[in-house]
Design an enzyme around this catalytic site. Sequence first.
Site, mmCIF file in Angstrom:
data_model
loop_
_atom_site.group_PDB
_atom_site.id
_atom_site.type_symbol
_atom_site.label_atom_id
_atom_site.label_comp_id
_atom_site.label_asym_id
_atom_site.label_seq_id
_atom_site.Cartn_x
_atom_site.Cartn_y
_atom_site.Cartn_z
ATOM 1 N N HIS A 22 19.264 -7.251 -13.295
ATOM 2 C CA HIS A 22 19.957 -6.809 -12.088
ATOM 3 C C HIS A 22 19.309 -5.545 -11.541
ATOM 4 C CE1 HIS A 22 23.720 -4.916 -10.154
ATOM 5 N NE2 HIS A 22 23.141 -5.724 -9.292
ATOM 6 N N ASP A 64 20.991 -9.406 -4.793
ATOM 7 C CA ASP A 64 21.923 -8.366 -5.204
ATOM 8 C C ASP A 64 23.015 -8.147 -4.147
ATOM 9 O OD1 ASP A 64 23.203 -6.250 -6.371
ATOM 10 O OD2 ASP A 64 21.485 -4.890 -6.313
ATOM 11 N N TYR A 111 4.471 -0.239 0.717
ATOM 12 C CA TYR A 111 3.467 -0.283 -0.350
ATOM 13 C C TYR A 111 3.952 0.471 -1.593
ATOM 14 C CZ TYR A 111 -0.241 -2.010 2.838
ATOM 15 O OH TYR A 111 -1.015 -2.747 3.705
#
Length: 141
Positions: A22, A64, A111
Amino acid sequence: MLKGVPSILSPELLKVLMEMGHGDEIVIADGNFPAASHTNRLLRSDGHNVPDLLKAVLSLFPLDTYSDQPVALMAVVPGDAVETPIWKTYEQIIDEHIPPSFAYMERFAFYERAKQAYAIVATSEKALYANIILRKGVIKE
Protein backbone atom coordinates in the site's frame (compact mmCIF):
# COMPACT_ATOMS: atom_id res chain seq x y z
CA MET A 1 0.00 -18.97 -18.61
CA LEU A 2 -2.60 -18.60 -15.91
CA LYS A 3 -6.35 -18.36 -16.10
CA GLY A 4 -7.71 -14.88 -15.52
CA VAL A 5 -4.33 -13.14 -15.81
CA PRO A 6 -3.94 -10.85 -18.82
CA SER A 7 -1.27 -12.31 -21.09
CA ILE A 8 0.26 -8.85 -21.64
CA LEU A 9 1.57 -8.99 -18.06
CA SER A 10 5.00 -10.61 -17.97
CA PRO A 11 6.03 -12.90 -15.10
CA GLU A 12 8.43 -10.18 -13.93
CA LEU A 13 5.69 -7.56 -13.87
CA LEU A 14 3.32 -9.88 -12.01
CA LYS A 15 6.04 -10.48 -9.41
CA VAL A 16 6.58 -6.74 -8.96
CA LEU A 17 2.84 -6.06 -8.62
CA MET A 18 2.66 -8.79 -5.95
CA GLU A 19 5.66 -7.39 -4.07
CA MET A 20 4.30 -3.86 -3.94
CA GLY A 21 2.51 -2.71 -0.81
CA HIS A 22 0.00 0.00 0.00
CA GLY A 23 1.36 3.36 -1.10
CA ASP A 24 4.07 1.97 -3.37
CA GLU A 25 4.11 3.48 -6.85
CA ILE A 26 4.78 2.11 -10.32
CA VAL A 27 5.48 4.09 -13.48
CA ILE A 28 4.20 2.95 -16.86
CA ALA A 29 6.42 4.93 -19.21
CA ASP A 30 6.16 5.88 -22.86
CA GLY A 31 8.90 5.11 -25.35
CA ASN A 32 10.62 8.49 -24.84
CA PHE A 33 10.90 8.27 -21.06
CA PRO A 34 14.47 7.84 -19.70
CA ALA A 35 13.43 4.71 -17.81
CA ALA A 36 16.79 2.94 -17.46
CA SER A 37 18.48 5.97 -15.91
CA HIS A 38 15.63 6.56 -13.44
CA THR A 39 15.31 3.21 -11.67
CA ASN A 40 17.07 0.14 -10.39
CA ARG A 41 13.96 -1.95 -11.10
CA LEU A 42 13.29 -1.64 -14.83
CA LEU A 43 10.76 -3.89 -16.54
CA ARG A 44 10.66 -3.96 -20.34
CA SER A 45 7.36 -4.22 -22.12
CA ASP A 46 8.53 -3.56 -25.65
CA GLY A 47 5.92 -3.75 -28.36
CA HIS A 48 3.11 -2.78 -26.00
CA ASN A 49 1.36 0.52 -25.41
CA VAL A 50 0.44 2.21 -22.14
CA PRO A 51 -3.38 1.91 -22.39
CA ASP A 52 -3.26 -1.87 -22.87
CA LEU A 53 -0.85 -2.27 -19.97
CA LEU A 54 -2.88 0.11 -17.81
CA LYS A 55 -6.03 -1.97 -18.37
CA ALA A 56 -4.19 -5.18 -17.55
CA VAL A 57 -2.46 -3.80 -14.45
CA LEU A 58 -5.68 -2.33 -13.09
CA SER A 59 -7.43 -5.68 -13.49
CA LEU A 60 -5.20 -6.91 -10.63
CA PHE A 61 -3.95 -3.75 -8.91
CA PRO A 62 -6.13 -1.55 -6.68
CA LEU A 63 -5.54 2.18 -6.81
CA ASP A 64 -5.08 3.96 -3.50
CA THR A 65 -8.47 5.25 -2.36
CA TYR A 66 -6.87 6.89 0.69
CA SER A 67 -5.07 9.33 -1.60
CA ASP A 68 -6.78 12.27 -3.29
CA GLN A 69 -4.74 11.69 -6.44
CA PRO A 70 -3.49 8.09 -6.79
CA VAL A 71 -2.58 8.74 -10.41
CA ALA A 72 0.00 11.23 -11.69
CA LEU A 73 0.71 12.42 -15.22
CA MET A 74 3.58 14.45 -16.61
CA ALA A 75 2.19 17.90 -17.42
CA VAL A 76 2.86 19.38 -20.83
CA VAL A 77 5.89 21.66 -20.75
CA PRO A 78 4.69 25.29 -21.05
CA GLY A 79 4.94 26.45 -24.65
CA ASP A 80 4.93 22.89 -26.03
CA ALA A 81 2.04 22.77 -28.52
CA VAL A 82 1.33 19.06 -27.98
CA GLU A 83 -2.10 17.49 -27.83
CA THR A 84 -2.65 14.77 -25.19
CA PRO A 85 -5.67 12.71 -26.30
CA ILE A 86 -4.21 9.69 -24.51
CA TRP A 87 -5.12 11.32 -21.18
CA LYS A 88 -8.81 10.95 -22.07
CA THR A 89 -8.17 7.25 -22.70
CA TYR A 90 -6.54 6.97 -19.26
CA GLU A 91 -9.53 8.72 -17.70
CA GLN A 92 -11.92 6.22 -19.27
CA ILE A 93 -9.83 3.22 -18.15
CA ILE A 94 -9.40 4.47 -14.59
CA ASP A 95 -13.07 5.46 -14.33
CA GLU A 96 -13.91 1.74 -14.52
CA HIS A 97 -12.18 1.36 -11.11
CA ILE A 98 -12.42 4.67 -9.23
CA PRO A 99 -13.42 8.22 -10.14
CA PRO A 100 -10.34 9.57 -11.92
CA SER A 101 -8.40 12.29 -10.15
CA PHE A 102 -5.00 13.05 -11.63
CA ALA A 103 -2.04 15.02 -10.35
CA TYR A 104 -0.37 16.89 -13.23
CA MET A 105 3.32 17.20 -12.44
CA GLU A 106 5.99 19.41 -13.95
CA ARG A 107 8.40 17.34 -16.05
CA PHE A 108 11.41 17.33 -13.69
CA ALA A 109 9.22 16.86 -10.61
CA PHE A 110 7.70 13.85 -12.38
CA TYR A 111 11.21 12.50 -13.06
CA GLU A 112 12.14 12.85 -9.38
CA ARG A 113 8.96 11.09 -8.27
CA ALA A 114 9.59 8.33 -10.82
CA LYS A 115 13.04 7.76 -9.28
CA GLN A 116 11.28 6.96 -5.98
CA ALA A 117 8.81 4.54 -7.58
CA TYR A 118 9.01 0.84 -6.80
CA ALA A 119 9.50 0.07 -10.50
CA ILE A 120 9.29 1.54 -13.98
CA VAL A 121 7.74 -0.32 -16.91
CA ALA A 122 9.20 0.83 -20.23
CA THR A 123 6.80 0.50 -23.17
CA SER A 124 6.85 1.29 -26.88
CA GLU A 125 4.11 3.90 -26.49
CA LYS A 126 4.54 6.63 -29.13
CA ALA A 127 2.11 9.20 -27.71
CA LEU A 128 3.82 12.17 -26.09
CA TYR A 129 3.28 12.87 -22.38
CA ALA A 130 1.92 9.34 -21.98
CA ASN A 131 3.80 8.53 -18.76
CA ILE A 132 1.65 7.59 -15.79
CA ILE A 133 2.35 6.87 -12.12
CA LEU A 134 -0.02 4.60 -10.17
CA ARG A 135 -0.13 4.42 -6.35
CA LYS A 136 -1.16 1.01 -5.04
CA GLY A 137 -4.09 0.75 -2.69
CA VAL A 138 -5.27 -2.02 -0.39
CA ILE A 139 -7.13 -5.22 -1.21
CA LYS A 140 -10.39 -5.10 0.71
CA GLU A 141 -11.90 -8.38 -0.44
